[in-house]
Design a protein around this motif. Structure first.
Motif, mmCIF file in Angstrom:
data_model
loop_
_atom_site.group_PDB
_atom_site.id
_atom_site.type_symbol
_atom_site.label_atom_id
_atom_site.label_comp_id
_atom_site.label_asym_id
_atom_site.label_seq_id
_atom_site.Cartn_x
_atom_site.Cartn_y
_atom_site.Cartn_z
ATOM 1 N N GLN A 293 0.810 -1.217 0.000
ATOM 2 C CA GLN A 293 0.000 0.000 0.000
ATOM 3 C C GLN A 293 0.851 1.278 0.000
ATOM 4 O O GLN A 293 0.306 2.381 0.032
ATOM 5 C CB GLN A 293 -0.950 0.015 1.200
ATOM 6 N N GLU A 294 2.173 1.143 -0.061
ATOM 7 C CA GLU A 294 3.036 2.323 -0.032
ATOM 8 C C GLU A 294 2.780 3.216 -1.247
ATOM 9 O O GLU A 294 2.794 2.767 -2.390
ATOM 10 C CB GLU A 294 4.504 1.902 -0.004
ATOM 11 N N THR A 295 2.561 4.502 -1.018
ATOM 12 C CA THR A 295 2.329 5.442 -2.103
ATOM 13 C C THR A 295 3.650 5.910 -2.701
ATOM 14 O O THR A 295 4.723 5.708 -2.112
ATOM 15 C CB THR A 295 1.547 6.667 -1.611
ATOM 16 N N VAL A 296 3.579 6.575 -3.854
ATOM 17 C CA VAL A 296 4.782 7.137 -4.456
ATOM 18 C C VAL A 296 5.430 8.133 -3.508
ATOM 19 O O VAL A 296 6.649 8.137 -3.304
ATOM 20 C CB VAL A 296 4.449 7.809 -5.803
ATOM 21 N N GLY A 297 4.614 8.982 -2.898
ATOM 22 C CA GLY A 297 5.149 9.966 -1.970
ATOM 23 C C GLY A 297 5.860 9.325 -0.796
ATOM 24 O O GLY A 297 6.950 9.765 -0.388
ATOM 25 N N GLU A 298 5.262 8.284 -0.225
ATOM 26 C CA GLU A 298 5.893 7.586 0.887
ATOM 27 C C GLU A 298 7.200 6.918 0.468
ATOM 28 O O GLU A 298 8.180 6.912 1.217
ATOM 29 C CB GLU A 298 4.929 6.544 1.446
ATOM 30 N N ARG A 299 7.217 6.372 -0.758
ATOM 31 C CA ARG A 299 8.441 5.727 -1.243
ATOM 32 C C ARG A 299 9.551 6.759 -1.463
ATOM 33 O O ARG A 299 10.731 6.484 -1.194
ATOM 34 C CB ARG A 299 8.154 4.966 -2.539
ATOM 35 N N ILE A 300 9.182 7.950 -1.919
ATOM 36 C CA ILE A 300 10.170 9.015 -2.096
ATOM 37 C C ILE A 300 10.779 9.396 -0.750
ATOM 38 O O ILE A 300 12.004 9.509 -0.609
ATOM 39 C CB ILE A 300 9.525 10.243 -2.765
ATOM 40 N N LEU A 301 9.937 9.603 0.250
ATOM 41 C CA LEU A 301 10.432 9.989 1.572
ATOM 42 C C LEU A 301 11.311 8.895 2.175
ATOM 43 O O LEU A 301 12.342 9.173 2.797
ATOM 44 C CB LEU A 301 9.259 10.298 2.496
ATOM 45 N N ARG A 302 10.926 7.647 1.985
ATOM 46 C CA ARG A 302 11.735 6.537 2.496
ATOM 47 C C ARG A 302 13.069 6.470 1.754
ATOM 48 O O ARG A 302 14.122 6.189 2.347
ATOM 49 C CB ARG A 302 10.958 5.231 2.356
ATOM 50 N N SER A 303 13.056 6.713 0.446
ATOM 51 C CA SER A 303 14.296 6.717 -0.340
ATOM 52 C C SER A 303 15.268 7.760 0.189
ATOM 53 O O SER A 303 16.471 7.500 0.349
ATOM 54 C CB SER A 303 13.985 6.995 -1.815
ATOM 55 N N ILE A 304 14.755 8.963 0.438
ATOM 56 C CA ILE A 304 15.594 10.049 0.948
ATOM 57 C C ILE A 304 16.197 9.664 2.293
ATOM 58 O O ILE A 304 17.406 9.843 2.530
ATOM 59 C CB ILE A 304 14.761 11.343 1.069
ATOM 60 N N ALA A 305 15.374 9.121 3.170
ATOM 61 C CA ALA A 305 15.845 8.778 4.514
ATOM 62 C C ALA A 305 16.894 7.672 4.482
ATOM 63 O O ALA A 305 17.926 7.759 5.162
ATOM 64 C CB ALA A 305 14.654 8.365 5.380
ATOM 65 N N VAL A 306 16.663 6.626 3.703
ATOM 66 C CA VAL A 306 17.588 5.496 3.667
ATOM 67 C C VAL A 306 18.940 5.917 3.086
ATOM 68 O O VAL A 306 20.004 5.591 3.634
ATOM 69 C CB VAL A 306 16.979 4.331 2.860
ATOM 70 N N LEU A 307 18.919 6.648 1.976
ATOM 71 C CA LEU A 307 20.181 7.082 1.371
ATOM 72 C C LEU A 307 20.895 8.077 2.276
ATOM 73 O O LEU A 307 22.121 8.005 2.450
ATOM 74 C CB LEU A 307 19.912 7.696 -0.005
ATOM 75 N N GLY A 308 20.147 9.005 2.866
ATOM 76 C CA GLY A 308 20.757 9.996 3.751
ATOM 77 C C GLY A 308 21.406 9.366 4.973
ATOM 78 O O GLY A 308 22.527 9.723 5.360
#
Length: 377
Positions: A70-85
């Motif tokens: 159920q993860e949205t595009v917006g949620e995936r973007i925020l998770r991407s930023i956090a994991v890489l950061g």
């Protein structure tokens, strides 16, 4: 000169334009003797890039497992930023230059980075819109791959960006295996190629309309679509595209992602290359087609006029696109082909890397009050 420690950051291991750019630039910088590391996210279990990378370049591929269904595009973007950061933070002080190639990686490292703005996007997803905005206003220095995009950045944000065009792997596309080209022609017949998949920014619906018009005079020519790996969910657009293809009675060949070693011969075997994008920063796939000596038809955009000039045909509407593709199929124009090859030979990754090094060194020697390429506000 002092060897620079450079981190180049991207968001994916897949063959999107920004990722292709990141790897080619990293290898060219390493060839000049710099210490280069590429950081990216390994999505869905990826542990390597879509192609081998010169061992002179260090790779840091941060695991990024799939999220919940159920993860949205917006949620995936925020998770991407956090994991890489989070992964990059402990190593950030090790680099002289931190250079982000997209909004996700720029948000992951914040204002400490140089940012290449490849093109300006207009997102409606709130998280993406915020990501895009921060990735332009927060970095302390900016590069664009064309003057047209640099002008957009200045006009919209008051930010002055250096212009460093892309390179192109000329020899790879100019000298392909005749047997491999023959295999594509045997399997597909005569075809017009586009690379980039089916998505709104690539003008896929317009190309479909143009292809339907073109078939009236050229019923034997197929439309072949390659590539299309993306972070975004274009299922609704793809459904519209498929429904429209049925209405028009056309059946394009959708190949999806092509193995890296097969792409040059696929390009070189085409009768023409279509590039009807609605928004671009340079047009690397189109430049690769010119290296292969393939007639090129592009959207009539200021940036593509700037980059391709007399080497391409230009079209503003689906009708224009059909007309120009028809000319590309039937009108031999050695002068335009020669101009295209000449243009491609002048865009080398070595030149791009040396321009980047000049830019980096100017940044490192500038005072904090007046770094190169920063906001003029």
């Amino acid at each position: 000169m002092t060897r620079l420690r450079i981190a180049l950051l991207s968001y994916s291991t897949k063959p999107r334009g920004g990722v292709v750019h990141t790897l080619a630039l990293a290898e060219a910088l390493a060839a000049t003797g710099q210490d280069v590391t590429v950081w990216t996210l390994g999505r869905s279990g990826d542990t390597g890039f879509f192609r081998p990378v010169d061992p002179a370049v260090q790779l840091r591929i941060v695991p990024f497992p799939d999220g919940p269904p159920q993860e949205t595009v917006g949620e995936r973007i925020l998770r991407s930023i956090a994991v890489l950061g989070d992964a990059f933070e402990p190593f950030s002080a090790a680099y002289d230059i931190v250079h982000a190639q997209d909004c996700i990686s720029a948000n992951a490292v914040g204002g400490r980075c140089v940012r290449t703005v490849h093109h300006i996007d207009h997102f409606t997803t709130p998280e993406l819109a915020a990501c895009h905005e921060r990735a332009i206003v927060e970095p302390y220095a900016h590069i664009c791959v064309s003057a047209a995009v640099a002008t957009e950045v200045t006009d919209s944000w008051g930010i002055r960006a250096a212009v460093i065009p892309n390179g192109v792997a000329y020899d790879r596309f100019a000298t392909t295996d005749p047997a491999a080209r023959a295999d594509w022609r045997s399997g597909l017949g005569r075809y017009i190629l586009t690379v980039g998949g089916i998505e709104p920014r690539k003008g896929s619906l317009d190309l479909l309309e143009a292809y339907a018009l073109l078939r009236t005079a050229h019923p034997d020519v197929r439309l072949v679509i390659a590539g299309g790996e993306t972070l975004f969910d274009y299922r609704d657009y793809r459904a519209r595209w498929e429904n429209r293809a049925t209405e028009l009675g056309v059946e394009p060949v959708v190949l999806g992602q092509i193995a890296e070693e097969d792409l040059p011969s696929l390009v070189a075997a085409a009768e023409a290359f279509a590039f009807p994008s609605l928004n671009e920063g340079f047009g690397l796939a189109a430049m690769e087609a010119l290296a292969a000596g393939i007639p090129l038809v592009v959207r009539d955009l200021p940036v593509l006029r700037e980059v391709f000039g007399p080497a391409a045909r230009f079209a503003a509407t689906p009708h224009d696109l059909a007309t120009e593709l028809g000319h590309a199929l039937t009108t031999d124009n050695p002068a335009r082909q020669a101009a295209g090859r000449d243009l491609a030979t002048r865009h080398t990754w070595d030149t791009a890397a040396r321009s980047h090094l000049d830019f980096y060194r100017a940044l490192l020697s500038a005072t904090p009050r007046s770094p190169v390429g920063t906001s003029s506000r």
